[in-house]
Every structure is written in structure tokens, then in C-alpha cells.
Design an enzyme around this catalytic site. Structure first.
Site, short mmCIF file in Angstrom:
data_model
loop_
_atom_site.label_atom_id
_atom_site.label_comp_id
_atom_site.label_asym_id
_atom_site.label_seq_id
_atom_site.Cartn_x
_atom_site.Cartn_y
_atom_site.Cartn_z
N ASP A 132 -1.28 -0.19 6.13
CA ASP A 132 -1.59 0.43 7.41
C ASP A 132 -3.06 0.34 7.76
O ASP A 132 -3.44 0.67 8.89
CB ASP A 132 -1.19 1.92 7.36
CG ASP A 132 -2.13 2.72 6.47
OD1 ASP A 132 -2.91 3.54 7.00
OD2 ASP A 132 -2.12 2.50 5.25
N ASP A 153 -0.02 5.11 0.86
CA ASP A 153 -0.18 6.17 1.85
C ASP A 153 -0.06 5.64 3.28
O ASP A 153 -0.75 4.69 3.66
CB ASP A 153 -1.54 6.84 1.69
CG ASP A 153 -1.70 7.46 0.30
OD1 ASP A 153 -0.70 7.56 -0.43
OD2 ASP A 153 -2.84 7.86 -0.04
N ASP A 192 0.87 -1.16 0.00
CA ASP A 192 0.00 0.00 0.00
C ASP A 192 0.92 1.22 0.00
O ASP A 192 2.10 1.12 0.34
CB ASP A 192 -0.88 -0.02 1.25
CG ASP A 192 -1.75 1.20 1.39
OD1 ASP A 192 -2.40 1.59 0.40
OD2 ASP A 192 -1.78 1.78 2.50
#
Length: 277
Positions: free
Chosen positions: A192, A20, A18
Site C-alpha cells: 500500500d 499493514d 506487505d
């Protein structure tokens, strides 16, 4: 970091990241809001709104319902943006805006996976016009990103045809595994957000990075490793060996066909100039 060792006798593997708050410290698209404002794509009110959205994102992220509302809102707001202009703005400001917020730990991990012979794939909900150049900067081999339909006039229509979010991320990496010969049991994934649980659970080596509360609970329940990335550093300040020219980032849509066909939106951007306030 993970002690990865290259073994060419085994089936191919990849590491899916991922973007961001996993590889970079902020929202990739929100980071460009000032540049979009200076380029005339959004007005001052919209620029301030994206600054607030960045604060909310950094403070705790967004849950599924918030992300869905944002998707619908922004798909309408981006209608009429000239794609070439967006790409030019991103290219002109990429190094100044993104280079300083790349996590040192993530950059090291990407290098480690490449050394081990693994492909590196960025899988992001953000728009392809933002994610693809960042993927190239990072040396990623492929990119999966949200895409929007582009009209004959070269502008976004506002229609979303491929949305790289939640279960669709898992579907995309499974399609990539089939086309590229990755053995998912040997693959790695990093995120996250709890919205990426489908992606994480589809590989043999899932990792929670700076996890939100929901993902932390999930990771602890499943005994997934939890990593803490907290040192943003410019790539040029790293060791020379880690500052080699990046590999060209390949768009995953080309590799996985209709599963990652064109479409999407530029995430967390804002109102186009013609929008009345």
C-alpha cells in the site's frame, strides 16, 4: 482473483505481501497496544499515544521521515522489554485482535497463490515477534520482519540490526530468491505504500493495494495494477476450504542468512514500564 494457474515445469515463484493495510486493515503492532498496556509493558499515556498513531496511520500513513523518527524513538522505548512476555501477549490475543481485520480479498489472494504453487512471503516493517505469528495465522511460508537485538537477559537491548524497510525489503526478497530458487520475473508483490516501491519494482508482477497518494501516482505512471481491498472478515467465517490450518511460517532470516539477520524493534509499540513520563 488473478486467474493464476499452476505450472510445475516453470521455475519457482513467490508472492511477497506487505502486511499493514495490505493484508490486514490496521497497523499490526499498534493493534496490540491495549494488550501491551494490560501486560504492563506500556503505561496509559503511551497506550493513548499509540491509539492516536493508529488513527494517523489509517488516515494517511507515514512518510519516510516520519517512519525514521518513529524507528529511532521506538528502538529506545522498547529497550528492556522481556521478549518472552511480548510473545506470550501476542499469542494470547492474536486471534481476537488480528483475525477480524484480515482483508477477505487478501486471504483469497493468498489461497490463490498457494493453489498456483507459489510460496507466500510476508514482508513487513513491523517486529518479528508480531509478524511471525500473524504469518502463521495467514498460512504464509516465510516471513521477513524487522528484528531487534536480544540481550543475555532475554530482553530487547534497543539496538536495531536489521530493519525491514524500503530498499532493505527489496534486498531481502532478492536474497530469498537466490536461496530458494525464485525467478523474480515470475514473482508477485503487493503493498500500500510508496516506501515499498523498491520491493515492487524488483518483481515481474507488482501490485498497489489500497495505495497511498504517492504509490497511486507511481502505479499509474508505471501501469501497475491497483487493487482495492476493503472487506475485513474473520477467517473462520470464510468458506471451509479457506479455513484450513495454516502452514508454519518460516523466518526468512534463516533462509537468507546475514541479509535478514536478527535485529529490529516492535513497531509502533511504546514506552516500557521503567520509562519516566
Amino acid at each position: 482473483m488473478l486467474g493464476l494457474v499452476e505450472n510445475h515445469s516453470l521455475p519457482r515463484a513467490a508472492a511477497f505481501f506487505d502486511l499493514d493495510k495490505t493484508v490486514i486493515a490496521k497497523s499490526s503492532t499498534l493493534t496490540f497496544s491495549k494488550s501491551f498496556y494490560q501486560g504492563g509493558l506500556i503505561n496509559r499515556r503511551a497506550a493513548l499515544r499509540t491509539a492516536y498513531a493508529q488513527f494517523v496511520f489509517l488516515a494517511g500513513g507515514a512518510d519516510h521521515d516520519q517512519m525514521e523518527r518513529m524507528r529511532k524513538y521506538l528502538s529506545a522505548m522498547c529497550r528492556g522489554w522481556n521478549v518472552q512476555q511480548v510473545r506470550e501477549i501476542v499469542a494470547e490475543t492474536l486471534h481476537d485482535l488480528i483475525d477480524p481485520i484480515i482483508y477477505d480479498e487478501a486471504a483469497s489472494l493468498i489461497e490463490e497463490h498457494h493453489t498456483a504453487g507459489h510460496d507466500v512471503v510476508i514482508v513487513s516493517t513491523s517486529g518479528a515477534e508480531v509478524v511471525e505469528p500473524i504469518g502463521e495465522l495467514l498460512g504464509a511460508d516465510r516471513v521477513v520482519a524487522t528484528r531487534m537485538v536480544v540481550g543475555e537477559d532475554g530482553c530487547f537491548t534497543g539496538e536495531v540490526e536489521y530493519y525491514a524497510y524500503g530498499p532493505t525489503k527489496a534486498e531481502a526478497i532478492k536474497a530469498l530468491a537466490a536461496s530458494e530458487g525464485y525467478e523474480l520475473a515470475r514473482c508477485y508483490a503487493y503493498s500500500d505504500s510508496a516506501t515499498d516501491v523498491p520491493m515492487l519494482e524488483s518483481v515481474g508482477h507488482p501490485h498497489a493495494v489500497n495505495p497511498d497518494r504517492a504509490l497511486r501516482r507511481e502505479a499509474l505512471a508505471r501501469s501497475w495494477p491497483i487493487l482495492d481491498f476493503h472487506r475485513p472478515v474473520q477467517l473462520k467465517q470464510r468458506l471451509p476450504a479457506l479455513s484450513v490450518p495454516p502452514r508454519p511460517a518460516l523466518v526468512a532470516a534463516a533462509a537468507i542468512g546475514a541479509a535478514a539477520a536478527t535485529a529490529g524493534l516492535v513497531w509502533y509499540a511504546s514506552r516500557r514500564r521503567a520509562t519516566t513520563m
